[in-house]
Design an enzyme around this catalytic site. Sequence first.
Site, PDB file in Angstrom:
ATOM      1  N   GLU A 161     -10.613  -2.239 -11.133  1.00  0.00           N
ATOM      2  CA  GLU A 161     -11.477  -3.333 -11.617  1.00  0.00           C
ATOM      3  C   GLU A 161     -12.577  -3.755 -10.640  1.00  0.00           C
ATOM      4  O   GLU A 161     -12.753  -4.943 -10.364  1.00  0.00           O
ATOM      5  CB  GLU A 161     -10.601  -4.552 -11.977  1.00  0.00           C
ATOM      6  CG  GLU A 161      -9.570  -4.236 -13.040  1.00  0.00           C
ATOM      7  CD  GLU A 161      -8.639  -5.392 -13.358  1.00  0.00           C
ATOM      8  OE1 GLU A 161      -8.776  -6.470 -12.766  1.00  0.00           O
ATOM      9  OE2 GLU A 161      -7.755  -5.204 -14.206  1.00  0.00           O
ATOM     10  N   ASN A 203      -9.722   2.781 -12.120  1.00  0.00           N
ATOM     11  CA  ASN A 203      -9.140   2.141 -13.301  1.00  0.00           C
ATOM     12  C   ASN A 203      -9.867   0.836 -13.615  1.00  0.00           C
ATOM     13  O   ASN A 203     -10.128   0.039 -12.709  1.00  0.00           O
ATOM     14  CB  ASN A 203      -7.658   1.843 -12.986  1.00  0.00           C
ATOM     15  CG  ASN A 203      -6.851   1.436 -14.193  1.00  0.00           C
ATOM     16  OD1 ASN A 203      -6.855   2.118 -15.210  1.00  0.00           O
ATOM     17  ND2 ASN A 203      -6.144   0.320 -14.084  1.00  0.00           N
ATOM     18  N   HIS A 240      -7.189  -2.906 -23.207  1.00  0.00           N
ATOM     19  CA  HIS A 240      -6.547  -4.107 -23.740  1.00  0.00           C
ATOM     20  C   HIS A 240      -7.404  -4.589 -24.915  1.00  0.00           C
ATOM     21  O   HIS A 240      -8.501  -5.099 -24.703  1.00  0.00           O
ATOM     22  CB  HIS A 240      -6.492  -5.207 -22.669  1.00  0.00           C
ATOM     23  CG  HIS A 240      -5.623  -4.861 -21.505  1.00  0.00           C
ATOM     24  ND1 HIS A 240      -4.258  -4.758 -21.611  1.00  0.00           N
ATOM     25  CD2 HIS A 240      -5.916  -4.587 -20.211  1.00  0.00           C
ATOM     26  CE1 HIS A 240      -3.740  -4.448 -20.430  1.00  0.00           C
ATOM     27  NE2 HIS A 240      -4.724  -4.332 -19.560  1.00  0.00           N
ATOM     28  N   GLU A 269      -3.328   1.083 -19.819  1.00  0.00           N
ATOM     29  CA  GLU A 269      -2.666  -0.225 -20.008  1.00  0.00           C
ATOM     30  C   GLU A 269      -2.773  -0.661 -21.464  1.00  0.00           C
ATOM     31  O   GLU A 269      -3.005  -1.836 -21.758  1.00  0.00           O
ATOM     32  CB  GLU A 269      -3.297  -1.285 -19.094  1.00  0.00           C
ATOM     33  CG  GLU A 269      -3.282  -0.906 -17.634  1.00  0.00           C
ATOM     34  CD  GLU A 269      -3.820  -1.996 -16.713  1.00  0.00           C
ATOM     35  OE1 GLU A 269      -4.010  -3.140 -17.165  1.00  0.00           O
ATOM     36  OE2 GLU A 269      -4.054  -1.690 -15.529  1.00  0.00           O
ATOM     37  N   ASP A 271      -2.678  -2.083 -24.977  1.00  0.00           N
ATOM     38  CA  ASP A 271      -2.028  -3.030 -25.884  1.00  0.00           C
ATOM     39  C   ASP A 271      -3.081  -3.498 -26.883  1.00  0.00           C
ATOM     40  O   ASP A 271      -4.269  -3.569 -26.563  1.00  0.00           O
ATOM     41  CB  ASP A 271      -1.319  -4.195 -25.168  1.00  0.00           C
ATOM     42  CG  ASP A 271      -2.175  -4.939 -24.162  1.00  0.00           C
ATOM     43  OD1 ASP A 271      -3.410  -4.811 -24.187  1.00  0.00           O
ATOM     44  OD2 ASP A 271      -1.597  -5.688 -23.349  1.00  0.00           O
TER      45      ASP A 271
END
Length: 456
Positions: A161, A203, A240, A269, A271
């Site tokens: 990030e 990432n 996400h 990650e 979701d």
Amino acid sequence: MKLTSKSVALIPIIATVATAAIGATLIAPPAANAATTLGAAAQQSGRYFGTAVAANKLGDSTYAGILNREFDMVTAENEMKMDATEPNQGQFSYGNADRIVNQARNQGKRVRGHALAWHSQQPGWMQNMSGSALRNAMLNHVTQVATYYRGKIYAWDVVNEAFADGSGGGRRDSNLQRTGNDWIEVAFRAARAADPNAKLCYNDYNTDDWSHAKTQGVYRMVQDFKSRGVPIDCVGFQSHFNNNSPVPSNYQTTLQNFANLGVDVQITELDIEGSGSTQAQRYQTVTRACLAVSRCTGITVWGIRDSDSWRASGTPLLFDNSGNKKAAYNSTLDALNAGGGTDPTTTTTTTTTTTSNDPVPGACSASVSLNQWNEGFVATIKVTAGSSALRGWKVTTTLSNGTVTGSWSATRSGNSGTVTWSNVDYNANVPAGGSTEFGFQGSGSGAGLNPACTAS
Ligand code: 9MR
């Protein structure tokens, strides 16, 4: 004969030939014996299906049962972050991370490491640091943690990030960024030296839409790293999603464009908030996008049951609070069982190395790759065997205006002037024509190192 994708799906043998001939992207028909778990279904196309794991839930039998049954890759949700692994400077703490790593490996699962360097979840002592003290602390952290887990990690999120949200496409301001724009590449070089076999990933989140400035900014960085030989192997897309941040229609394009730079891509990650068939459809879209990109090597969901999620109220995962499979589970499994098409990607890798002397038969050579910033540097030294294998080696370097402050993968004698380095146990043997690396960080200047290698 003109083939439509419908007619091709009905005659899969011809489809293989037709794909090669016309270069089209096709989804293969479902396997005759469909796999019944996410991991097994992903393995059919050489991919993995992983989940984030919390150490304090491993004793929950429902949780551990689903974990062991369904997933073949594991990410520690918080336990490998900087605050967890180095709570006091120079004191490393691996208890909870080890529980996750050992449980995974005992069950034959692989591990994604998350994350070596990040502006967030820094230990308190690091949050207040700046300049070369912070740079060196960060590098030491990367080196120590990656060395500790050497050989046990499939891929590391080396940097997490680091780009800003919004329209600029630039870096996020942080204490690490203020140590100099090269902090990311220096972290990658240190990680490579510490664990040469782990894939090294950048990432981030909100990098799924190809048209977003942030996506473009990350893309340009990866392109630059590849062109200059900075060791990067993969890009992680956190993914996400919810109604404010939906799966973009160009998601597959984004994955493919990054893959075309010569890196693997991974969904790290995943979701998707929602429920029922809408959520199921979205999971299927994401899964298919990965399967359609040959360098998309796997998918990780960010937790097991909805109740395990960092945003549990959005019910974003594949299992409900009781551990039952949701519609999204079934749609994901079906998509994995349907398999993936292939893309026409060709891979080119560019490595830039400054070779200071060529290997001769029975001897060795050494070359240096240097990252210098205002007050310090990291040097990565590559030792290459000549036409005979090495059973041991020594390298001398010259440091006229610098001092070594830390090193990895070699034994050192001296810390300025002429410094002598010799192999450690695990990198003494280098096959004919093969190479190994060691590295060091220092204060001052690393110019003029002029490494020279002798077999010993
Ligand atoms: O899921 C993690 C949650 O338990 C932590 O409180 C949080 C703290 O930053 O981090 C969450 O995981 C994040 C991941 O490490 C990086 N990408 C975003 C994830 C969700 O916030």
